[in-house]
Design an enzyme around this catalytic site. Structure first.
Site, mmCIF file in Angstrom:
data_model
loop_
_atom_site.group_PDB
_atom_site.id
_atom_site.type_symbol
_atom_site.label_atom_id
_atom_site.label_comp_id
_atom_site.label_asym_id
_atom_site.label_seq_id
_atom_site.Cartn_x
_atom_site.Cartn_y
_atom_site.Cartn_z
ATOM 1 N N TYR A 39 0.857 -1.180 0.000
ATOM 2 C CA TYR A 39 0.000 0.000 0.000
ATOM 3 C C TYR A 39 0.895 1.233 0.000
ATOM 4 O O TYR A 39 1.964 1.220 -0.599
ATOM 5 C CB TYR A 39 -0.959 -0.098 1.215
ATOM 6 C CG TYR A 39 -2.142 0.805 1.048
ATOM 7 C CD1 TYR A 39 -2.938 0.735 -0.096
ATOM 8 C CD2 TYR A 39 -2.425 1.773 2.004
ATOM 9 C CE1 TYR A 39 -4.001 1.601 -0.267
ATOM 10 C CE2 TYR A 39 -3.494 2.633 1.831
ATOM 11 C CZ TYR A 39 -4.272 2.554 0.696
ATOM 12 O OH TYR A 39 -5.314 3.414 0.520
ATOM 13 N N LYS A 94 -21.309 -19.873 -10.059
ATOM 14 C CA LYS A 94 -20.527 -19.809 -11.306
ATOM 15 C C LYS A 94 -19.087 -19.410 -10.991
ATOM 16 O O LYS A 94 -18.147 -19.924 -11.601
ATOM 17 C CB LYS A 94 -21.163 -18.817 -12.283
ATOM 18 C CG LYS A 94 -22.559 -19.206 -12.751
ATOM 19 C CD LYS A 94 -22.523 -20.256 -13.847
ATOM 20 C CE LYS A 94 -23.923 -20.807 -14.084
ATOM 21 N NZ LYS A 94 -24.009 -21.752 -15.195
HETATM 22 O O1 LIG Z 1 -26.523 -23.035 -14.016
HETATM 23 C C1 LIG Z 1 -26.739 -24.039 -14.745
HETATM 24 O O2 LIG Z 1 -26.706 -25.208 -14.329
HETATM 25 C C2 LIG Z 1 -26.982 -23.838 -16.199
HETATM 26 C C3 LIG Z 1 -27.359 -22.449 -16.465
HETATM 27 O O3 LIG Z 1 -26.543 -21.590 -16.751
HETATM 28 C C4 LIG Z 1 -28.784 -22.084 -16.335
HETATM 29 O O4 LIG Z 1 -29.635 -22.964 -16.172
HETATM 30 O O5 LIG Z 1 -29.061 -20.872 -16.409
HETATM 31 MG MG LIG Z 2 -27.381 -19.593 -16.522
#
Ligand SMILES: O=C([O-])CC(=O)C(=O)O
Ligand SMILES: [Mg+2]
Length: 417
Positions: A39, A94
């Site tokens: 920093y 995700k």
């Molecule tokens: O998340 C999942 O398994 C597949 C996907 O992108 C969705 O169904 O929108």
């Molecule tokens: Mg999706």
């Protein structure tokens, strides 16, 4: 879902700490000296360098290995428009998959945007922070314009996973299934039930893979999309056929391929019975397919069947694509994810399905036999070859097609994670 599974899913998200992600440090931050480098005052040096040459952001910050998963929550899985906050578990999920399968750091961003324009503006304003942007669970038709606008405005790859990730995996599985059924994509009649983001992208990519447009019949909730329809937007209009067919019952007669990206139980046993010999049925509605695999297999013994579910053979899910396509794109600093990169991902997925399956993967699936055939047309998400193979194919295609800003990586092929 049983009560026990429901509780297990809630506990998984609540424990040991709420959510599925945390941030960790990559540099020491113990001593006064560490802090003076991390920093003030040390941090001013990379700031000056990046201000002089923006490319050095890839050297001095985590930008190059950081993907934002961004949603407005308007089409969460098959659950619908439940808003940005409710989409957060999916977006964290995700991000988990990016890290687990491709070693990519990822943060989820849920945008409460009153209009598509404001969503676009918000994402465009923050895009500079990231090496890539994965758009997720945004409803059609807004998702088409949103993605187009952001590709135009952002300097980093923008990829709507529900369109292209799903399409890449679908087409890879479809081409392998066609091979097994002894059919050529150029010849087959395809019925696509659904006209949303995934349906449109799948059909476009099927065309790029050789399907003929006049052989594709798309249906929305009102029936066949035909040239006499006045109630459809321009995106659906692209698929309007000059035909007398009006219903699924009309369209399915003699069809070779059924692609369902719509809703549960919309394909009947009678309709399946009317399809051509050796049909292919991709019933991808989640969590309940357009026809249950049990009913489909009872109805015909000459079909190949895929669903979106992990508890049946042949799961079509975009997790087979998005971590690896971003890995390849980031590693050659691609400016976009183009058609050549998508087709390369398809070929890599197809190829892996032909190879003997590692024991560790089989054991994770109850030890069942997995070998290329009607019940195994796509690799499993836990296959360690996905990362090296798909990333390498995508990176090479990016280099060959001029989308890459770096040469093919010297450290490739990657070691499995
Ligand atoms: O998340 C999942 O398994 C597949 C996907 O992108 C969705 O169904 O929108
Ligand atoms: Mg999706």
């Amino acid at each position: 879902m049983t009560d026990a599974m429901r509780q297990a899913a809630l506990d998984y998200h609540a424990l040991p700490t709420p959510g599925k992600l945390s941030v960790e440090l990559t540099t020491p931050a113990q001593t006064q000296e560490d802090l003076s480098l991390a920093y003030s005052p040390g941090v001013a040096e990379p700031v000056r360098e990046i201000a002089k040459d923006p490319e050095t952001a890839y050297l001095y910050t985590g930008k190059g290995n950081l993907v934002a998963v961004i949603s407005d929550g308007s089409a969460i899985l098959g659950l619908g428009n439940l808003g940005p906050l409710a989409s957060k578990p999916v977006m964290e999920g995700k991000s988990l998959l990016f890290k687990r399968f491709a070693g990519i750091n990822s943060v989820d961003i849920e945008v409460d945007a009153p209009s598509p324009e404001q969503f676009i503006q918000t994402v465009a304003n923050i895009a500079v922070s990231f090496g890539g942007i994965n758009l997720e669970d945004i409803k059609a038709p807004e998702c088409f314009h949103i993605e187009e606008a952001l590709i135009e405005r952002c300097q980093v790859p923008v990829f709507h996973d529900d369109q292209h990730g799903t399409a890449i995996v679908t087409v890879a599985g479809m081409l392998n299934a066609l091979d097994i059924q002894g059919k050529r994509i150029e010849d087959v009649r395809i019925v696509c039930l659904g006209a949303g983001a995934a349906a449109t992208a799948c059909c476009k990519l099927l065309l790029a893979a050789g399907a003929r447009k006049e052989q594709i019949t798309m249906l929305d909730s009102r029936g066949v999309i035909h040239s006499g329809r006045t109630d459809i937007n321009a995106y659906k209009g692209e698929w309007a056929r000059d035909t007398d067919m009006r219903t699924l019952d009309d369209a399915i007669d003699g069809a070779d391929v059924f692609l369902g990206v719509s809703g549960p139980d919309l394909l009947s046993a009678d309709q399946l019975a009317k399809m051509a010999p050796r049909p292919i049925v991709f019933a991808c509605s989640n969590p309940n397919p357009e026809i249950s695999p049990e009913l489909a297999h009872r109805t015909r013994d000459d079909l190949i069947m895929a669903t979106g579910r992990s508890d049946y053979p042949n799961q079509v899910n975009n997790v087979l694509c998005f971590p690896f396509i971003f890995r390849g794109a980031l590693d050659v600093r691609a400016v976009r994810i183009n058609e050549a990169m998508k087709l390369a991902a398809i070929e890599a997925l197809r190829k892996i399905a032909h190879l003997p399956v590692p024991d560790a993967v089989r054991e994770g699936y109850g030890g069942i036999e997995l070998a290329f055939g009607p019940e195994y047309i796509l690799p499993k998400p836990t296959d360690p070859r996905l990362l090296p193979e798909v990333a390498a194919a995508v990176a090479q295609a990016a280099v060959d097609s001029g989308a890459a800003r770096l040469p093919y990586p010297q450290h490739y092929p990657l070691a499995p994670l």
